[in-house]
Design a protein around this motif. Structure first.
Motif, PDB file in Angstrom:
ATOM      1  N   VAL A  24      13.301   1.175 -12.873  1.00 40.00           N
ATOM      2  CA  VAL A  24      13.813   1.298 -14.246  1.00 40.00           C
ATOM      3  C   VAL A  24      13.261   0.171 -15.103  1.00 40.00           C
ATOM      4  O   VAL A  24      12.757   0.398 -16.209  1.00 40.00           O
ATOM      5  CB  VAL A  24      15.357   1.275 -14.265  1.00 40.00           C
ATOM      6  CG1 VAL A  24      15.864   1.122 -15.688  1.00 40.00           C
ATOM      7  CG2 VAL A  24      15.912   2.543 -13.632  1.00 40.00           C
ATOM      8  N   LEU A  25      13.326  -1.053 -14.585  1.00 35.29           N
ATOM      9  CA  LEU A  25      12.888  -2.201 -15.378  1.00 35.29           C
ATOM     10  C   LEU A  25      11.397  -2.149 -15.666  1.00 35.29           C
ATOM     11  O   LEU A  25      10.957  -2.319 -16.801  1.00 35.29           O
ATOM     12  CB  LEU A  25      13.252  -3.503 -14.655  1.00 35.29           C
ATOM     13  CG  LEU A  25      14.758  -3.797 -14.565  1.00 35.29           C
ATOM     14  CD1 LEU A  25      15.033  -4.944 -13.600  1.00 35.29           C
ATOM     15  CD2 LEU A  25      15.332  -4.126 -15.941  1.00 35.29           C
ATOM     16  N   LEU A  26      10.607  -1.886 -14.615  1.00 34.19           N
ATOM     17  CA  LEU A  26       9.152  -1.908 -14.805  1.00 34.19           C
ATOM     18  C   LEU A  26       8.695  -0.742 -15.688  1.00 34.19           C
ATOM     19  O   LEU A  26       7.887  -0.915 -16.602  1.00 34.19           O
ATOM     20  CB  LEU A  26       8.438  -1.851 -13.450  1.00 34.19           C
ATOM     21  CG  LEU A  26       6.916  -1.923 -13.558  1.00 34.19           C
ATOM     22  CD1 LEU A  26       6.469  -3.301 -14.030  1.00 34.19           C
ATOM     23  CD2 LEU A  26       6.247  -1.580 -12.237  1.00 34.19           C
ATOM     24  N   LEU A  27       9.225   0.446 -15.415  1.00 39.62           N
ATOM     25  CA  LEU A  27       8.796   1.614 -16.190  1.00 39.62           C
ATOM     26  C   LEU A  27       9.183   1.469 -17.660  1.00 39.62           C
ATOM     27  O   LEU A  27       8.426   1.864 -18.546  1.00 39.62           O
ATOM     28  CB  LEU A  27       9.386   2.893 -15.585  1.00 39.62           C
ATOM     29  CG  LEU A  27       8.766   3.295 -14.231  1.00 39.62           C
ATOM     30  CD1 LEU A  27       9.582   4.401 -13.574  1.00 39.62           C
ATOM     31  CD2 LEU A  27       7.309   3.728 -14.393  1.00 39.62           C
ATOM     32  N   SER A  28      10.362   0.896 -17.909  1.00 36.41           N
ATOM     33  CA  SER A  28      10.755   0.688 -19.308  1.00 36.41           C
ATOM     34  C   SER A  28       9.798  -0.287 -19.978  1.00 36.41           C
ATOM     35  O   SER A  28       9.392  -0.084 -21.132  1.00 36.41           O
ATOM     36  CB  SER A  28      12.178   0.137 -19.395  1.00 36.41           C
ATOM     37  OG  SER A  28      13.058   0.984 -18.689  1.00 36.41           O
ATOM     38  N   THR A  29       9.437  -1.346 -19.250  1.00 35.36           N
ATOM     39  CA  THR A  29       8.494  -2.323 -19.795  1.00 35.36           C
ATOM     40  C   THR A  29       7.169  -1.658 -20.163  1.00 35.36           C
ATOM     41  O   THR A  29       6.526  -2.017 -21.143  1.00 35.36           O
ATOM     42  CB  THR A  29       8.245  -3.438 -18.749  1.00 35.36           C
ATOM     43  OG1 THR A  29       9.489  -4.076 -18.474  1.00 35.36           O
ATOM     44  CG2 THR A  29       7.253  -4.471 -19.242  1.00 35.36           C
ATOM     45  N   LEU A  30       6.783  -0.667 -19.344  1.00 37.20           N
ATOM     46  CA  LEU A  30       5.476  -0.028 -19.550  1.00 37.20           C
ATOM     47  C   LEU A  30       5.562   1.213 -20.417  1.00 37.20           C
ATOM     48  O   LEU A  30       4.606   1.977 -20.520  1.00 37.20           O
ATOM     49  CB  LEU A  30       4.850   0.289 -18.189  1.00 37.20           C
ATOM     50  CG  LEU A  30       4.465  -0.967 -17.382  1.00 37.20           C
ATOM     51  CD1 LEU A  30       4.059  -0.609 -15.965  1.00 37.20           C
ATOM     52  CD2 LEU A  30       3.352  -1.746 -18.082  1.00 37.20           C
ATOM     53  N   GLY A  31       6.740   1.452 -21.020  1.00 38.28           N
ATOM     54  CA  GLY A  31       6.840   2.499 -22.029  1.00 38.28           C
ATOM     55  C   GLY A  31       7.248   3.870 -21.528  1.00 38.28           C
ATOM     56  O   GLY A  31       7.266   4.829 -22.294  1.00 38.28           O
ATOM     57  N   ALA A  32       7.599   3.981 -20.247  1.00 35.84           N
ATOM     58  CA  ALA A  32       8.057   5.281 -19.746  1.00 35.84           C
ATOM     59  C   ALA A  32       9.527   5.475 -20.088  1.00 35.84           C
ATOM     60  O   ALA A  32      10.245   4.511 -20.363  1.00 35.84           O
ATOM     61  CB  ALA A  32       7.843   5.366 -18.239  1.00 35.84           C
ATOM     62  N   GLN A  33       9.964   6.742 -20.073  1.00 37.16           N
ATOM     63  CA  GLN A  33      11.378   7.053 -20.333  1.00 37.16           C
ATOM     64  C   GLN A  33      12.024   7.471 -19.022  1.00 37.16           C
ATOM     65  O   GLN A  33      11.635   8.471 -18.431  1.00 37.16           O
ATOM     66  CB  GLN A  33      11.496   8.209 -21.323  1.00 37.16           C
ATOM     67  CG  GLN A  33      10.946   7.882 -22.693  1.00 37.16           C
ATOM     68  CD  GLN A  33      10.777   9.152 -23.519  1.00 37.16           C
ATOM     69  OE1 GLN A  33      11.370  10.185 -23.226  1.00 37.16           O
ATOM     70  NE2 GLN A  33       9.964   9.062 -24.547  1.00 37.16           N
ATOM     71  N   VAL A  34      13.001   6.702 -18.611  1.00 40.43           N
ATOM     72  CA  VAL A  34      13.619   6.954 -17.312  1.00 40.43           C
ATOM     73  C   VAL A  34      14.974   7.634 -17.491  1.00 40.43           C
ATOM     74  O   VAL A  34      15.763   7.241 -18.348  1.00 40.43           O
ATOM     75  CB  VAL A  34      13.812   5.633 -16.538  1.00 40.43           C
ATOM     76  CG1 VAL A  34      14.473   5.900 -15.186  1.00 40.43           C
ATOM     77  CG2 VAL A  34      12.478   4.920 -16.356  1.00 40.43           C
ATOM     78  N   THR A  35      15.211   8.645 -16.687  1.00 45.28           N
ATOM     79  CA  THR A  35      16.541   9.247 -16.611  1.00 45.28           C
ATOM     80  C   THR A  35      17.036   9.115 -15.176  1.00 45.28           C
ATOM     81  O   THR A  35      16.338   9.495 -14.232  1.00 45.28           O
ATOM     82  CB  THR A  35      16.494  10.738 -17.009  1.00 45.28           C
ATOM     83  OG1 THR A  35      15.983  10.841 -18.329  1.00 45.28           O
ATOM     84  CG2 THR A  35      17.893  11.336 -16.956  1.00 45.28           C
ATOM     85  N   LEU A  36      18.206   8.548 -15.032  1.00 48.02           N
ATOM     86  CA  LEU A  36      18.823   8.407 -13.716  1.00 48.02           C
ATOM     87  C   LEU A  36      19.701   9.628 -13.479  1.00 48.02           C
ATOM     88  O   LEU A  36      20.497  10.007 -14.341  1.00 48.02           O
ATOM     89  CB  LEU A  36      19.666   7.133 -13.662  1.00 48.02           C
ATOM     90  CG  LEU A  36      18.895   5.836 -13.918  1.00 48.02           C
ATOM     91  CD1 LEU A  36      19.844   4.654 -14.048  1.00 48.02           C
ATOM     92  CD2 LEU A  36      17.891   5.583 -12.795  1.00 48.02           C
ATOM     93  N   VAL A  37      19.548  10.222 -12.308  1.00 51.94           N
ATOM     94  CA  VAL A  37      20.291  11.440 -12.001  1.00 51.94           C
ATOM     95  C   VAL A  37      21.001  11.269 -10.666  1.00 51.94           C
ATOM     96  O   VAL A  37      20.398  10.823  -9.685  1.00 51.94           O
ATOM     97  CB  VAL A  37      19.345  12.661 -11.910  1.00 51.94           C
ATOM     98  CG1 VAL A  37      20.160  13.941 -11.743  1.00 51.94           C
ATOM     99  CG2 VAL A  37      18.444  12.743 -13.130  1.00 51.94           C
ATOM    100  N   GLY A  38      22.265  11.630 -10.640  1.00 54.09           N
ATOM    101  CA  GLY A  38      22.990  11.564  -9.377  1.00 54.09           C
ATOM    102  C   GLY A  38      24.439  11.868  -9.637  1.00 54.09           C
ATOM    103  O   GLY A  38      24.855  12.025 -10.799  1.00 54.09           O
ATOM    104  N   PRO A  39      25.234  11.932  -8.571  1.00 57.60           N
ATOM    105  CA  PRO A  39      26.672  12.088  -8.784  1.00 57.60           C
ATOM    106  C   PRO A  39      27.209  10.837  -9.470  1.00 57.60           C
ATOM    107  O   PRO A  39      26.697   9.739  -9.233  1.00 57.60           O
ATOM    108  CB  PRO A  39      27.233  12.241  -7.369  1.00 57.60           C
ATOM    109  CG  PRO A  39      26.196  11.688  -6.460  1.00 57.60           C
ATOM    110  CD  PRO A  39      24.876  11.853  -7.142  1.00 57.60           C
ATOM    111  N   PRO A  40      28.209  10.959 -10.334  1.00 62.49           N
ATOM    112  CA  PRO A  40      28.724   9.794 -11.084  1.00 62.49           C
ATOM    113  C   PRO A  40      29.114   8.631 -10.186  1.00 62.49           C
ATOM    114  O   PRO A  40      29.013   7.476 -10.591  1.00 62.49           O
ATOM    115  CB  PRO A  40      29.941  10.363 -11.811  1.00 62.49           C
ATOM    116  CG  PRO A  40      29.631  11.814 -11.968  1.00 62.49           C
ATOM    117  CD  PRO A  40      28.850  12.215 -10.759  1.00 62.49           C
TER     118      PRO A  40
END
Lengths: 423, 369
Positions: free
Chosen positions: B172-188
């Motif tokens: 999440v941290l690296l991809l955000s730094t590099l401009g990607a959009q991350v979505t986390l998916v899982g049970p709450p």
């Protein structure tokens, strides 16, 4: 017994005057010849501070603290009485152990050491300890606590609250629902998420306090809540007090000043239980202390040996030393509200603990000369190696705090003079 | 160049891109007959592994050896550590032996931060507790970039046990730094609390802070009298900071909803099917079936049905999308065997890229320049 005259002292911020101490008491006549003069110009006199929550570690962890070294640290911090928590080894769950701690306190002779007895045998939360035997022992225990552990079983908690009514005891609860904090390392929130440390949710504290105030109300008993740390807990207490429940509560200096962001360093000097919370919790705790929803500042002084802190965060023991920095931290948070400070750090804790000789009125002749002289203008930068405590685990290293404890008197005898413990 | 790699947050976009570019150069070595550079000759790299992880250790060992470094493997089992030696004492020992870099794998979150305070050499986090695994994120980013040609604007779904995943945090941290959009998916239950703020690279999105000198209110509180010298040394982050009233309790969203991405933090969804059509990358995390004993989910079967990637779900992905997994996989749990073995899967490629990415990290940290 030496008589003293404190020249130009301010009682709780009032106009400067001379305060005479003779035969262990405040006197209203001139000191007479041979009295020792203390130049107290610019100093403020407070009734001697009383700590409801101190870990002295003896018996069992004398490498971290002893009754004697803890007493010295307490006196240096302006305290004249400390309540020694029961989680020693062996646990203070019998008349024998509480009498031992009490006797060691008398031998040290620097502060009144009032032992707290365990609620349950071995702090195991299964069976009541012999509370009555501890109450009638030489130590005259009135506060009972499994601190470090929560009395989580609701039936056992109810029984404990009821049982101690026979000798006007009070149960001091470490409010932590254990099933919600298994493996917990720090406050559950955005910082724990970032750091990958298991969270200690605020609700684990709030749920127990909510339950306990209802239990105390049901059986008409006194309840004291240790180290309140969340805004939600403050709301539960506010409502309970408004209803007339006999509940008192304490907050630690570190929960009034520090936040969970400090865990970002992974330095376990910031690991404590309950954990450091968020800025909004800190603000709510400060307001509650002013409002009286929280009655007392208690240190939760928790000395630890170096090896228990110079390690990985998860393996470190929780806790911070606090006796020597408590008043400066409270001064930095509340400002020079001396009346309020005297109430929260001396009178209220003395009342809760039933310590008659403490928290007295320094303006009344005949009161015990149990007091603290503070220089509010001084600023000190905390250096762990300067601490009187045997342990060094202070979270304030390098921090500059207001106020310096210049002298402490216990029943007319100085325990601290010129900032130094007298023996 | 930075000295340590403890967290993906240690990397800004420029540094991260430099590492990925360097990794690409390193990868060309793999095709040569002599897979070795003399760059780190005479330098000592210690692999300090407190957890068994043959894959990661071998990857780091291969990386260091291809750069001609001397490699010392120090595993906790059968060593002084199993005799009770503390991390600090071990650190002082490595220090005395002149380690230029220590690669550490440890079950406690933050152990690399502690280690870095006790040794002079560089510290590389090879996985710490449930915190981070930054070189995994680098090799994942490298894999995405080489397959899809870019990272900026890429839509990445990270699926599964985010709560306990160091891979997820670093990604999440690296991809955000590099401009990607991350979505986390899982049970709450397996999405950590306040994750959008907690894993936002943008500090201003994080919660409320106390202002320096902020004293308690009350009519008689003389604001200036105590505040003047208020704590500065404790930690600027904890006592100083921004105002604003972030609420303490979670930013959890409506089931199936997506939110959060705007400020640089990850979005969250509880509905895998709705996320897949808009994903360029889907990264499946390992889910330990023991988690069901702690009531994170009712059963492996239910988990697999709701969050497992099977062929039916694979078809919901866009044509070009790739499937990643940090390994080791639970085939049949979070990923169906035929998905793992499909041409869209980059799982074997990730392993190969791991060596190149770690070579780049060691090369740059140890001053290869």
């Amino acid at each position: 017994m030496t008589a003293y005259v404190m020249k130009g002292v301010s009682l709780l911020g009032a106009a400067p005057r001379d305060l005479v101490v003779r035969d262990g008491r405040i006197a209203d006549e001139p000191p007479g010849a041979g009295a020792e003069v203390i130049d107290a110009a610019g100093l403020v006199a407070l009734p001697g501070l009383v700590d409801l929550h101190t870990h002295l570690r003896e018996p069992g962890r004398e490498d971290a603290e002893t009754v004697e070294t803890g007493s010295r640290a307490a006196a240096a911090g302006g305290y004249t009485a400390v309540c020694a928590m029961a989680n020693t080894s062996p646990v203070a769950d019998t008349a024998g152990v509480v009498e031992q701690v009490w006797r060691l306190g008398r031998e040290a002779g620097l502060v009144d050491v009032q032992p707290i007895g365990a609620v349950t045998v071995g702090l195991a939360g299964r069976q009541l300890a012999e509370l009555g035997a501890m109450a009638t022992s030489a130590a005259q225990v009135r506060i009972f606590s499994d601190d470090g552990h929560c009395v989580a079983d609701p039936r056992l908690m109810r029984r404990a609250l009821e049982y101690v009514k026979a000798f006007d005891g009070v149960i001091a609860q470490h409010a932590e629902e254990p099933r919600l904090t298994e493996g917990a390392q720090m406050h559950e929130g955005e910082v724990s998420t970032r750091l990958g440390l298991t969270g200690w949710p605020a609700v684990a504290e709030e749920a127990i306090i909510a339950r306990d105030v209802l239990l105390a109300e049901h059986v008409g008993s006194r309840l004291h809540v240790c180290h309140v740390s969340t805004a939600g807990s403050v709301e539960v207490l506010r409502q309970a007090k408004a209803r007339g429940v006999r509940v008192t509560a304490e907050v630690t200096p570190h929960h009034l000043l520090l936040t969970d962001e400090l865990a970002t360093s992974y330095d376990p000097v910031y690991k404590v239980n309950p954990p450091l919370r968020t800025a909004s919790d800190v603000r709510a705790l400060r307001q509650a202390l002013i409002d009286g929803v929280i009655d007392v500042v208690a240190t939760d002084h928790a000395p630890h040996a170096v090896e228990d802190k110079e390690c990985e965060w998860a393996y470190a023991r929780p806790g911070m030393v606090g006796l020597e920095t408590a008043l400066p931290v409270v001064l930095s948070v509340l400002g020079e509200q001396w009346e309020l400070i005297a109430e929260r750090m001396s009178r209220a804790p003395a009342r809760i603990a039933g310590l008659a000789g403490h928290g007295g009125d320094l303006a009344a002749a005949g009161s015990p000369a149990t007091l603290t002289l503070v220089d509010p203008a001084a600023r000190r930068t905390v250096d762990p190696s300067d601490l009187v405590s045997r342990s060094r685990n202070t979270p304030y290293a390098g921090t500059t705090l207001p106020g310096r404890i210049v002298a402490t008197f216990l029943r007319g005898e100085p325990t601290v003079l010129d900032g130094k413990v007298v023996r | 160049m930075i000295k340590h790699l403890r967290s993906a947050a240690d990397l800004d976009a420029e540094t991260a891109t430099l590492i990925l570019d360097t990794a690409a150069e390193m990868a060309t070595l793999a095709g040569r007959e002599v897979k070795k550079l003399p760059t780190l000759r005479g330098r000592t790299v210690v692999n300090l592994f407190y957890e068994d992880s043959t894959r990661t250790r071998i990857s780091f060992e291969a990386a260091a050896k291809r750069l001609s470094a001397d490699v010392i493997n120090f595993s906790a089992k059968g060593s002084s550590v199993s005799k009770g030696e503390s991390l600090k004492d071990t650190a002082l020992t490595l220090q005395a032996m002149g380690a230029d870099a220590v690669v550490i794998r440890h079950p406690a979150s933050g152990a690399p931060h502690r280690l870095a305070s006790w040794v002079d050499g560089s510290v590389v986090n090879a996985g710490d507790g449930t915190h981070e695994h930054p070189t995994q994120a680098l090799l994942d980013a490298y894999t995405m970039r080489s397959r899809l040609g870019r990272l900026d604007g890429l839509r990445v779904a990270i699926v599964g046990d985010v709560l306990h995943s160091r891979v997820a945090r670093s990604n999440v941290l690296l991809l955000s730094t590099l401009g990607a959009q991350v979505t986390l998916v899982g049970p709450p239950t397996l999405i950590p609390i306040d994750v959008a703020a907690g894993l936002s690279g943008d500090a201003s999105r994080r919660g409320d802070r106390l202002v320096p000198g902020e004293a308690a209110g009350g009519p008689s509180a003389p604001a200036g009298s105590a505040g003047g010298d208020e704590p500065r040394a404790v930690s600027p982050a904890a006592i100083a900071g921004l105002s604003g009233d972030a609420s303490r309790r979670g930013d959890r969203l409506v089931p199936g909803g997506v939110a959060g991405a705007a400020g640089g933090g990850p979005a969250v969804s509880y509905d895998l099917d709705s996320v897949l059509p808009d994903s360029d990358v889907v990264m499946m995390l390992r889910v330990q079936s023991e988690r069901m004993q702690d009531s994170y989910f009712p059963s492996a079967r239910e988990y697999s049905r709701r969050y497992g990637l099977d062929m039916r779900r694979l078809r919901r992905l866009p044509e070009h999308a790739i499937v990643m997994h940090p390994g080791p996989m639970n085939r049949g749990m979070e990923i169906a065997p035929e998905v793992a073995d499909s041409p869209r899967s980059t799982i074997v490629e990730q392993v190969a890229n791991g060596v190149s990415a770690r070579m780049a990290v060691l090369y740059l940290l140890l001053g290869g320049k």
